[in-house]
Design an enzyme around this catalytic site. Sequence first.
Site, PDB file in Angstrom:
ATOM      1  N   GLN A 132     -18.673  -9.836  -0.754  1.00  0.00           N
ATOM      2  CA  GLN A 132     -18.730  -8.594  -1.519  1.00  0.00           C
ATOM      3  C   GLN A 132     -19.000  -8.910  -2.978  1.00  0.00           C
ATOM      4  O   GLN A 132     -18.310  -9.714  -3.595  1.00  0.00           O
ATOM      5  CB  GLN A 132     -17.409  -7.832  -1.374  1.00  0.00           C
ATOM      6  CG  GLN A 132     -17.307  -6.582  -2.235  1.00  0.00           C
ATOM      7  CD  GLN A 132     -16.600  -6.838  -3.564  1.00  0.00           C
ATOM      8  OE1 GLN A 132     -15.857  -7.814  -3.711  1.00  0.00           O
ATOM      9  NE2 GLN A 132     -16.861  -5.989  -4.535  1.00  0.00           N
ATOM     10  N   TYR A 134     -19.200  -7.505  -6.794  1.00  0.00           N
ATOM     11  CA  TYR A 134     -19.054  -6.531  -7.865  1.00  0.00           C
ATOM     12  C   TYR A 134     -20.201  -6.732  -8.847  1.00  0.00           C
ATOM     13  O   TYR A 134     -20.623  -7.865  -9.095  1.00  0.00           O
ATOM     14  CB  TYR A 134     -17.720  -6.703  -8.587  1.00  0.00           C
ATOM     15  CG  TYR A 134     -16.563  -6.009  -7.930  1.00  0.00           C
ATOM     16  CD1 TYR A 134     -16.550  -4.621  -7.799  1.00  0.00           C
ATOM     17  CD2 TYR A 134     -15.476  -6.732  -7.451  1.00  0.00           C
ATOM     18  CE1 TYR A 134     -15.483  -3.971  -7.199  1.00  0.00           C
ATOM     19  CE2 TYR A 134     -14.401  -6.097  -6.847  1.00  0.00           C
ATOM     20  CZ  TYR A 134     -14.423  -4.716  -6.724  1.00  0.00           C
ATOM     21  OH  TYR A 134     -13.367  -4.075  -6.123  1.00  0.00           O
ATOM     22  N   HIS A 240     -13.024   3.463  -1.696  1.00  0.00           N
ATOM     23  CA  HIS A 240     -12.242   2.371  -2.289  1.00  0.00           C
ATOM     24  C   HIS A 240     -10.756   2.515  -1.966  1.00  0.00           C
ATOM     25  O   HIS A 240      -9.890   2.124  -2.761  1.00  0.00           O
ATOM     26  CB  HIS A 240     -12.447   2.343  -3.813  1.00  0.00           C
ATOM     27  CG  HIS A 240     -12.631   0.969  -4.384  1.00  0.00           C
ATOM     28  ND1 HIS A 240     -13.852   0.461  -4.752  1.00  0.00           N
ATOM     29  CD2 HIS A 240     -11.751  -0.013  -4.653  1.00  0.00           C
ATOM     30  CE1 HIS A 240     -13.711  -0.757  -5.230  1.00  0.00           C
ATOM     31  NE2 HIS A 240     -12.430  -1.081  -5.180  1.00  0.00           N
ATOM     32  N   ARG A 243      -8.546   4.136  -4.532  1.00  0.00           N
ATOM     33  CA  ARG A 243      -8.105   3.397  -5.711  1.00  0.00           C
ATOM     34  C   ARG A 243      -8.925   3.714  -6.963  1.00  0.00           C
ATOM     35  O   ARG A 243      -8.519   3.344  -8.065  1.00  0.00           O
ATOM     36  CB  ARG A 243      -8.188   1.883  -5.444  1.00  0.00           C
ATOM     37  CG  ARG A 243      -7.241   1.389  -4.377  1.00  0.00           C
ATOM     38  CD  ARG A 243      -7.389  -0.108  -4.158  1.00  0.00           C
ATOM     39  NE  ARG A 243      -6.923  -0.874  -5.298  1.00  0.00           N
ATOM     40  CZ  ARG A 243      -5.664  -1.312  -5.453  1.00  0.00           C
ATOM     41  NH1 ARG A 243      -4.749  -1.035  -4.539  1.00  0.00           N
ATOM     42  NH2 ARG A 243      -5.313  -2.022  -6.500  1.00  0.00           N
ATOM     43  N   GLY A 276      -8.231   4.201   4.657  1.00  0.00           N
ATOM     44  CA  GLY A 276      -7.237   4.946   5.410  1.00  0.00           C
ATOM     45  C   GLY A 276      -7.149   4.621   6.881  1.00  0.00           C
ATOM     46  O   GLY A 276      -6.350   5.212   7.600  1.00  0.00           O
ATOM     47  N   ARG A 298      -5.745  -2.345   3.386  1.00  0.00           N
ATOM     48  CA  ARG A 298      -4.327  -2.490   3.079  1.00  0.00           C
ATOM     49  C   ARG A 298      -3.494  -2.957   4.271  1.00  0.00           C
ATOM     50  O   ARG A 298      -2.562  -3.732   4.116  1.00  0.00           O
ATOM     51  CB  ARG A 298      -3.758  -1.168   2.570  1.00  0.00           C
ATOM     52  CG  ARG A 298      -4.122  -0.810   1.140  1.00  0.00           C
ATOM     53  CD  ARG A 298      -3.347   0.428   0.726  1.00  0.00           C
ATOM     54  NE  ARG A 298      -3.675   0.863  -0.627  1.00  0.00           N
ATOM     55  CZ  ARG A 298      -4.625   1.766  -0.914  1.00  0.00           C
ATOM     56  NH1 ARG A 298      -5.356   2.289   0.070  1.00  0.00           N
ATOM     57  NH2 ARG A 298      -4.848   2.122  -2.173  1.00  0.00           N
TER      58      ARG A 298
END
Length: 354
Positions: A132, A134, A240, A243, A276, A298
């Site tokens: 990933q 950024y 995200h 977040r 989620g 998470r």
Amino acid sequence: MSEIPPAPITGEAEQAAARAVLTEPTWAFVSGAAGSSETSKVANRLAWDSVFLEHQLPVDVSRSSTHGVVFGVASEAPIAVAPMGLAGLVWPHGDLEIAAACAEVGVPVVVSTMASARVEDIVKSGAQCAFQLYWLRDSAVRRELVDRAEQAGCVALFVTVDAPVRRGSERERAAEFSPGGDVRPAMTDSTELDASLGWADIERLVASTSLPVYVKGILSPEAAQRAHAAGAAGVVVSNHGGRQLDCALPTALALPRVKRALPENGRSFDVLVDSGITTGTDVVRALALGASAVLVGRQILYGLARGGMQGVLNVLRRMTAELGQTLMMTGCTTPAEAETLPAHILNYGQQPEL
């Protein structure tokens, strides 16, 4: 000698077990989201729970499989671990523990730019790895990161587009969370984000790398169409994990709109989803809404906090088992068949018509 307590068997229990062992600042970093009410994070979960499926039984499901393909590689399930920064805060060498669990289970992992271990070392775990990216302000550092991902043997590149700035959470600030010491990004010291990222940059990135490029952080049909036109291999419908934008559209609601906007014919184009997702049932819901695979974030860190590699194994095995059960109970023998299941989204609190 005290006995090791049994592994949590629900997502809620995994979260509670992690909460019990993490310090307040680290817990705020792992579980926190944007906004004082963390609206988008809460809405993500509510939205997935609002998705209802029509089963296709009776069907012979005595021989079934959870196997799928995730960003071009075979996987035990249509599941991959999402990119997450600084897993070393949660467990010593956390990124390596996560990758080792993925290798054992047989699912891929997406390595974050902000990982607390080098991509070269994470790949050595044997897991199938993507990287990933950024969009950092230093273009030379960006190029170096892409080169390192290619040379390390990563199978895909994910560029995150929904973080022009790092938002963080109010809970992090209240807990005075501040990474540092021995746990910091291992890939680069230059972590300032570049807010000027645009579609022309995505096109140049696609043209400059041998890796298939996925655009992560898509919520609108128009953005998905732009990613397709830019030559991307696919998109990740993502907010995200709540977040960044505290009023971001839940991904369960965005996913079917994105899928409908994309051409059905022509070159292959993947649609993945995250934010989620906590259960194997959620995976089937995502497939029915148009995703080819999901990323789990998470929940993996919750397992890591409780037991390192073993904790991550428990989470991945639980979700894969739930996936298999839900497939059979909906009349599907493979994840691919779940993509044809009729799915219905009820408004929060809405009662179904009788």
